[in-house]
Motif scaffolding. Structure first.
Motif, PDB file in Angstrom:
ATOM      1  N   SER A  57       0.819  -1.202   0.000  1.00  0.00           N
ATOM      2  CA  SER A  57       0.000   0.000   0.000  1.00  0.00           C
ATOM      3  C   SER A  57       0.860   1.262   0.000  1.00  0.00           C
ATOM      4  O   SER A  57       0.561   2.232  -0.700  1.00  0.00           O
ATOM      5  N   ALA A  58       1.966   1.229   0.744  1.00  0.00           N
ATOM      6  CA  ALA A  58       2.854   2.393   0.816  1.00  0.00           C
ATOM      7  C   ALA A  58       3.507   2.658  -0.546  1.00  0.00           C
ATOM      8  O   ALA A  58       3.619   3.810  -0.981  1.00  0.00           O
ATOM      9  N   ILE A  59       3.907   1.597  -1.210  1.00  0.00           N
ATOM     10  CA  ILE A  59       4.513   1.739  -2.542  1.00  0.00           C
ATOM     11  C   ILE A  59       3.497   2.315  -3.520  1.00  0.00           C
ATOM     12  O   ILE A  59       3.779   3.258  -4.274  1.00  0.00           O
ATOM     13  N   SER A  60       2.312   1.756  -3.507  1.00  0.00           N
ATOM     14  CA  SER A  60       1.252   2.196  -4.416  1.00  0.00           C
ATOM     15  C   SER A  60       0.924   3.672  -4.205  1.00  0.00           C
ATOM     16  O   SER A  60       0.739   4.425  -5.171  1.00  0.00           O
ATOM     17  N   LYS A  61       0.887   4.098  -2.943  1.00  0.00           N
ATOM     18  CA  LYS A  61       0.567   5.487  -2.637  1.00  0.00           C
ATOM     19  C   LYS A  61       1.675   6.423  -3.121  1.00  0.00           C
ATOM     20  O   LYS A  61       1.402   7.520  -3.621  1.00  0.00           O
ATOM     21  N   GLN A  62       2.923   6.000  -2.966  1.00  0.00           N
ATOM     22  CA  GLN A  62       4.046   6.831  -3.418  1.00  0.00           C
ATOM     23  C   GLN A  62       4.014   7.018  -4.934  1.00  0.00           C
ATOM     24  O   GLN A  62       4.244   8.110  -5.452  1.00  0.00           O
ATOM     25  N   VAL A  63       3.729   5.946  -5.658  1.00  0.00           N
ATOM     26  CA  VAL A  63       3.668   6.025  -7.123  1.00  0.00           C
ATOM     27  C   VAL A  63       2.482   6.888  -7.551  1.00  0.00           C
ATOM     28  O   VAL A  63       2.598   7.710  -8.470  1.00  0.00           O
ATOM     29  N   ALA A  64       1.352   6.727  -6.864  1.00  0.00           N
ATOM     30  CA  ALA A  64       0.173   7.539  -7.185  1.00  0.00           C
ATOM     31  C   ALA A  64       0.449   9.019  -6.918  1.00  0.00           C
ATOM     32  O   ALA A  64       0.032   9.891  -7.699  1.00  0.00           O
ATOM     33  N   LEU A  65       1.163   9.308  -5.828  1.00  0.00           N
ATOM     34  CA  LEU A  65       1.536  10.681  -5.506  1.00  0.00           C
ATOM     35  C   LEU A  65       2.448  11.253  -6.586  1.00  0.00           C
ATOM     36  O   LEU A  65       2.298  12.414  -6.994  1.00  0.00           O
ATOM     37  N   LEU A  66       3.371  10.429  -7.072  1.00  0.00           N
ATOM     38  CA  LEU A  66       4.292  10.860  -8.120  1.00  0.00           C
ATOM     39  C   LEU A  66       3.534  11.164  -9.409  1.00  0.00           C
ATOM     40  O   LEU A  66       3.770  12.186 -10.063  1.00  0.00           O
ATOM     41  N   GLU A  67       2.604  10.292  -9.768  1.00  0.00           N
ATOM     42  CA  GLU A  67       1.817  10.504 -10.980  1.00  0.00           C
ATOM     43  C   GLU A  67       0.975  11.772 -10.864  1.00  0.00           C
ATOM     44  O   GLU A  67       0.828  12.532 -11.827  1.00  0.00           O
TER      45      GLU A  67
END
Length: 305
Positions: free
Chosen positions: A36-46
């Motif tokens: 979940s933490a990885i997914s959130k970081q990538v979503a934040l980057l996008e």
């Protein structure tokens, strides 16, 4: 982009590892984070970049075209941060770091030998090499000393000519054997020619020097690196016209032989160059003295203005 939305190195790392595995789950395992933490970081980057970096299919991730482009930049940025950090770790151990730029082939064939024993003699100095592929202007390279091919006279630079370049046609001994008994010049018309993209037209200069015209032009095997040209010649793919200094070891061991007695000279020289404003710096002075001693030149030698 507002500084508020600039991605952190942590966010870029999450994206980089996700791109490597094409999986948030595997990225999380490598970075010791939750999926979940990885997914959130990538979503934040996008969201910050306002572009989709991944194409999300069922049970599968794929990089989008924008994601592939961004990944190349992220890899460069993170690698540079890692390299710089490692250099700083040695800051307390080494008094100084000398940054040296050189073409990869010149570095492996000559410069490494020329600097043998340097670090043992100057134990408090670290050498850091930056290998440059394409022809470049030493003025534009952020290093202390550059070993370059050219004609000298770089603005704002002090350049010391090390030696002239001699281009020599070389081939596998079997190629020469197949042409045994034929006129010396015929080997060029019966064998595929090999050349380096960074030094195009050297074969044209070679034939012009000896008043020869290649029938109907020639089609060469074209490579990015001198090392690839040399390898192709060693395996019998054809004739390579290369700087002699790069093949001296191969000639000595018989892996390559001169294709003929012809040579191409007067096409440039190799130089040691550095900013004039840095010529009095101790680290520049010691490497200049070392190289000149290696070449048997007076260490007090300085180029004419």
């Amino acid at each position: 982009m507002s500084r508020l939305y600039l991605p952190t190195t942590h966010t870029m790392r999450c994206f980089q590892v996700s791109a490597k595995h094409l999986s948030f789950t595997l990225a999380a395992a490598e970075l010791n984070l939750t999926q979940s933490a990885i997914s959130k970081q990538v979503a934040l980057l996008e969201s910050s970049l306002q572009v989709q970096l991944f194409v999300r299919n069922r049970q599968k991730l794929e990089l989008s075209p924008a994601g592939s482009t961004y990944l190349a930049h992220v890899n460069t940025i993170l690698h540079k941060i890692e390299e710089t950090s490692k250099e700083m770790l040695s800051y307390g151990t080494f008094e100084d770091v000398i940054r040296i730029a050189s073409h990869p082939s010149l570095c492996s064939a000559w410069l490494v030998k020329a600097l043998k024993g340097f670090t043992a003699h100057y134990g408090d100095v670290q050498l850091s090499f930056y290998e440059q592929m394409m022809p470049y202007d030493p003025v534009e390279v952020d290093v202390d000393v550059a070993f370059v091919y050219g004609y000298g006279g770089w603005h704002g630079m002090e350049s010391i000519e090390l030696f002239d370049e001699e281009m020599i046609p070389v081939c596998n001994p079997e190629v020469l054997e197949r042409n045994k008994g034929k006129p010396e010049i015929d080997i060029y018309f019966n064998t595929r020619l090999i050349e380096c993209r960074s030094r195009l037209n050297t074969w044209d200069q070679f034939f012009e020097r000896f008043n020869q015209i290649y029938p109907d032009g020639y089609r060469s095997l074209l490579f990015e690196r001198w090392s690839s040209c040399i390898s192709a010649a060693k395996t019998g793919c054809g004739l390579a016209l290369v700087p002699k200094i790069l093949v001296e070891a191969d000639l000595k061991h018989g892996c390559l032989v001169p294709a003929s007695s012809h040579r191409l000279t007067g096409v440039g020289s190799y130089y040691m160059a550095y900013l004039k404003s840095h010529s009095a710096e101790p680290k520049v002075k010691i490497i200049r003295e070392w190289i000149l001693n290696y070449l048997g030149k007076d260490p007090k030698y300085l180029p004419e203005e």
